[in-house]
Design a protein around this motif. Sequence first.
Motif, PDB file in Angstrom:
ATOM      1  N   CYS A  18       5.653  -2.487  -7.681  1.00 48.65           N
ATOM      2  CA  CYS A  18       7.086  -3.217  -7.825  1.00 48.65           C
ATOM      3  C   CYS A  18       7.001  -4.548  -8.774  1.00 48.65           C
ATOM      4  O   CYS A  18       7.694  -4.869  -9.184  1.00 48.65           O
ATOM      5  N   VAL A  22       5.796  -8.648  -2.379  1.00 43.56           N
ATOM      6  CA  VAL A  22       6.467  -7.641  -1.549  1.00 43.56           C
ATOM      7  C   VAL A  22       5.941  -8.098   0.032  1.00 43.56           C
ATOM      8  O   VAL A  22       4.900  -8.647   0.262  1.00 43.56           O
ATOM      9  N   CYS A  42       3.524  -0.969   0.893  1.00 43.48           N
ATOM     10  CA  CYS A  42       4.598  -1.765   0.387  1.00 43.48           C
ATOM     11  C   CYS A  42       5.889  -1.466   1.010  1.00 43.48           C
ATOM     12  O   CYS A  42       6.128  -0.068   1.243  1.00 43.48           O
ATOM     13  N   GLU A  44       8.666  -2.105  -0.298  1.00 45.59           N
ATOM     14  CA  GLU A  44       9.703  -1.818  -1.149  1.00 45.59           C
ATOM     15  C   GLU A  44       9.460  -0.341  -1.732  1.00 45.59           C
ATOM     16  O   GLU A  44      10.699   0.298  -1.894  1.00 45.59           O
ATOM     17  N   CYS A  45       8.360   0.062  -1.969  1.00 39.29           N
ATOM     18  CA  CYS A  45       8.517   1.299  -2.920  1.00 39.29           C
ATOM     19  C   CYS A  45       7.259   2.292  -2.180  1.00 39.29           C
ATOM     20  O   CYS A  45       7.082   3.375  -2.512  1.00 39.29           O
TER      21      CYS A  45
END
Length: 56
Positions: A18, A22, A42, A44-45
């Motif tokens: 990212c 995060v 993570c 986010e990803c």
Amino acid sequence: MPAHAKKLLLANVWGVQCRQEVTITDFAGTVVRGDLLLQEECSECLGDVARVIEMK
Ligand SMILES: [Zn+2]
């Protein structure tokens, strides 16, 4: 592990993929040569995030 320390550990993690800080969603800890190695995911990803926490 105290709850507040755990919360600190779960915040402000650098996501390599990212390229930003995060929040991680899951982690497994193993002790390597006296340090705590956290292997995390993570939020986010869903990429892998790993870091070492020195345990003094
Ligand atoms: Zn990420």
